[in-house]
Design a protein around this motif. Sequence first.
Motif, short mmCIF file in Angstrom:
data_model
loop_
_atom_site.label_atom_id
_atom_site.label_comp_id
_atom_site.label_asym_id
_atom_site.label_seq_id
_atom_site.Cartn_x
_atom_site.Cartn_y
_atom_site.Cartn_z
N ALA A 51 -6.02 6.48 -6.41
CA ALA A 51 -5.56 7.46 -5.38
C ALA A 51 -4.18 6.82 -5.20
O ALA A 51 -3.07 7.64 -5.04
N ASP A 52 -4.10 5.57 -4.83
CA ASP A 52 -2.60 5.13 -4.49
C ASP A 52 -1.84 5.34 -5.75
O ASP A 52 -0.51 5.79 -5.51
N LEU A 53 -2.21 5.09 -6.93
CA LEU A 53 -1.50 5.11 -8.02
C LEU A 53 -0.91 6.74 -8.06
O LEU A 53 0.49 6.90 -8.46
N VAL A 54 -1.78 7.45 -8.20
CA VAL A 54 -1.35 8.92 -8.44
C VAL A 54 -0.40 9.49 -7.30
O VAL A 54 0.16 10.50 -7.48
N ARG A 55 -0.85 8.96 -6.05
CA ARG A 55 -0.22 9.46 -4.83
C ARG A 55 1.41 9.02 -5.01
O ARG A 55 2.29 9.93 -4.98
N GLU A 56 1.48 7.97 -5.49
CA GLU A 56 3.08 7.19 -5.60
C GLU A 56 3.65 8.00 -6.84
O GLU A 56 4.92 8.46 -6.96
N LEU A 57 2.82 8.17 -7.89
CA LEU A 57 3.29 8.99 -9.14
C LEU A 57 3.88 10.50 -8.78
O LEU A 57 5.12 10.62 -8.95
N VAL A 58 3.21 11.08 -7.97
CA VAL A 58 3.38 12.43 -7.51
C VAL A 58 4.62 12.46 -6.62
O VAL A 58 5.62 13.14 -6.68
N GLN A 59 4.79 11.39 -5.73
CA GLN A 59 5.72 11.46 -4.82
C GLN A 59 7.14 11.18 -5.57
O GLN A 59 8.11 11.57 -5.36
N ARG A 60 7.09 10.19 -6.45
CA ARG A 60 8.19 9.85 -7.12
C ARG A 60 8.71 11.19 -8.14
O ARG A 60 9.85 11.36 -8.18
N TYR A 61 7.62 11.89 -8.75
CA TYR A 61 7.95 13.07 -9.43
C TYR A 61 8.81 13.98 -8.80
O TYR A 61 9.68 14.51 -9.04
#
Lengths: 196, 196
Positions: A51-61
């Motif tokens: 979840a951390d990984l994807v949250r960060e991913l979407v945030q950067r996106y």
Amino acid sequence: MSNLSTTSDAILASARNLIMRGGYNGFSYADISEVVGIRKASIHHHFPSKADLVRELVQRYREDGQASVVTLEQNVPDALDILKGYADHWTKCIEDASRPYCVCALLASELPSLPPEVATEVTAFFRFISSWLTTVMERGSKSGALRLTSEPHVEAEAFLATVYGAMLSARAYGKPEVFSMILAPALNRLTPNVSH
Amino acid sequence: MSNLSTTSDAILASARNLIMRGGYNGFSYADISEVVGIRKASIHHHFPSKADLVRELVQRYREDGQASVVTLEQNVPDALDILKGYADHWTKCIEDASRPYCVCALLASELPSLPPEVATEVTAFFRFISSWLTTVMERGSKSGALRLTSEPHVEAEAFLATVYGAMLSARAYGKPEVFSMILAPALNRLTPNVSH
DNA sequence: GACGGTCTGCCTACTAGAAGGTAGGTAACG
DNA sequence: CGTTACCTACCTTCTAGTAGGCAGACCGTC
């Protein structure tokens, strides 16, 4: 602190590619591990949980999207050209298969089953795009660059829906050209009538 | 053979609900087992593999869709009314949260990671909807019930994209009303100009 | 400028639980 | 008697995640 670790960037990039294929539940740390050439456990060093990984991913996106929007607005004065530029961005992504589907579109369809932290980030992305498109519509309407038949925020949502729907169709048919086939008349409809 | 086993129907129904939430990789036999009140292994009796289950599910989904289309066409002569009926169907599904998202829309976004047997069934669904909408557009154009600004098949794809894009937006914002907000002007645009 | 300490990035090795799926048995039913 | 529908028990593989170790970079201090 020199530059943000290349490895974590590589992890995020491969995660993005994998999500584009099969969504949140469609990839695992093992998949990333293979692509990046790092052990599974080492990914947890950079991103404690999935979840951390994807949250960060979407945030950067979203942040990248915001940056792109800023430069687009700086270089392109005309509102219609901005919408064309936005559509064109996706046309290229889909046609050269580099980013054939929006990460957030896929995650949004999975919303009810997503970890809440990821879900909020995804909805934030949609709110961002939506409010940006609304300002474009408003500006274009006032300047005469766009011909609207509904309120700006409705036109914005309709345009967004067309883009994302067209993206889905292109994927469903396996025909990239379907995207621009759908977008062309949508943009035409927003073009002021010069023959009047 | 009296009637197709109620249990396998229950399995399909719960699978549909689960897919609507999180897609192909978002549910497991264990999830179904809990809902239906049957052991995990017993599901394999009805559907040997997960791909079998979902392929059958999508196939029936398409067949049900085809049947609905036939009755819709029988009861509603006007092409515009048919499109309104189609939109209305989804409006209701989304607003009462009974079927807030199209199974095939979700599966289509996951297409590249789907078992091929399921993938072909999903694309078949899209081809069906697309060709049906094309015939509606053609008929409406000839009869004057619809005002088209592009070729029928392009209008059909654009309409389909709008519907599916609007469905996604409604989910992303968590606001069911967004769907009809987007569809209303889309239908309006297809309405012949009586004030002319 | 060598010395000890901490921090970073990665490793091996492991866990518990969930995944899809199988083997084989049993009871009911036409 | 064979089929159908279900069961228990089990298997393998994959899942996210943890524990602990190790090499090197960075660090001020003597």
